[in-house]
Write a protein that holds these residues in place. Structure first.
Motif, PDB file in Angstrom:
ATOM      1  N   ARG A  10     -72.622  37.698   2.345  1.00 18.96           N
ATOM      2  CA  ARG A  10     -72.056  37.789   3.690  1.00 18.96           C
ATOM      3  C   ARG A  10     -71.815  36.389   4.244  1.00 18.96           C
ATOM      4  N   GLN A  11     -70.628  36.205   4.802  1.00 14.55           N
ATOM      5  CA  GLN A  11     -70.230  34.919   5.344  1.00 14.55           C
ATOM      6  C   GLN A  11     -70.658  34.800   6.808  1.00 14.55           C
ATOM      7  N   PHE A  12     -71.215  33.647   7.161  1.00 17.37           N
ATOM      8  CA  PHE A  12     -71.603  33.338   8.535  1.00 17.37           C
ATOM      9  C   PHE A  12     -71.041  31.972   8.905  1.00 17.37           C
ATOM     10  N   MET A  13     -70.848  31.777  10.201  1.00 19.74           N
ATOM     11  CA  MET A  13     -70.519  30.463  10.720  1.00 19.74           C
ATOM     12  C   MET A  13     -71.488  30.177  11.855  1.00 19.74           C
ATOM     13  N   ALA A  14     -72.104  29.020  11.823  1.00 21.46           N
ATOM     14  CA  ALA A  14     -72.951  28.556  12.910  1.00 21.46           C
ATOM     15  C   ALA A  14     -72.116  27.580  13.735  1.00 21.46           C
ATOM     16  N   LEU A  15     -72.085  27.780  15.028  1.00 21.36           N
ATOM     17  CA  LEU A  15     -71.257  26.993  15.933  1.00 21.36           C
ATOM     18  C   LEU A  15     -72.135  26.271  16.939  1.00 21.36           C
ATOM     19  N   ASN A  16     -71.945  24.981  17.071  1.00 16.01           N
ATOM     20  CA  ASN A  16     -72.591  24.237  18.146  1.00 16.01           C
ATOM     21  C   ASN A  16     -71.700  24.364  19.379  1.00 16.01           C
TER      22      ASN A  16
END
Length: 151
Positions: free
Chosen positions: A51-57
């Motif tokens: 599963r693909q995730f993106m962490a965003l600041n």
């Protein structure tokens, strides 16, 4: 690339979170990071169990709530224990298999077979399993099974 993926909004810990999550799960990897105008990490891509995730600041404007949680279906009590302990490090445990990790992300650590107990052929057994679950923080499939069985 999967059609729908998850973006997690952090104040300024996106890279740290991505590194943490990929250290917890065996089948995981870090992807590319994108820098913002100030040269600091703006987004960090990572993958867990396909599963693909993106962490965003994204700054302090948003906080995580229990309205969204990540569910980990575990094959054994040992797996429940391992993920519970790893994700709880610096976090807060809650009821019924839920916890918040050190970043505030909510997780449900669920042993396989749990749902079968709650939807079992014996309604009284299912009720006993439900009552046992409501008293737990980390779920224990053996205790739940004994409750279902009436032991």
């Amino acid at each position: 690339m999967q059609k729908i993926s998850t973006c997690l909004w952090f104040e300024d810990q996106a890279a740290e979170a991505a590194e943490f999550y990929t250290s917890v799960f065996d089948d995981s990897s870090l992807g590319p990071s994108m820098a913002g105008p100030d040269g600091k990490v703006m987004t960090a891509d990572f993958q867990i169990e396909g599963r693909q995730f993106m962490a965003l600041n994204g700054g302090p404007a948003r906080n995580f709530t229990e309205a969204v949680s990540l569910v980990v279906n575990c094959d054994s009590q040992e797996e429940v224990d391992r993920y519970w302990d790893a994700l709880l490090d610096g976090g807060v445990e809650s009821q019924c298999g839920w916890l918040k990790d050190k970043f505030g992300v909510s997780w449900q650590i669920i042993p396989r077979g749990f749902v079968d107990l709650l939807n079992g052929a014996d309604p009284a057994g299912s009720q006993r399993a439900m009552e046992a679950m409501l008293k737990m923080r980390k779920l224990d499939i053996n205790v739940l099974q004994r409750a279902y069985d009436g032991d």
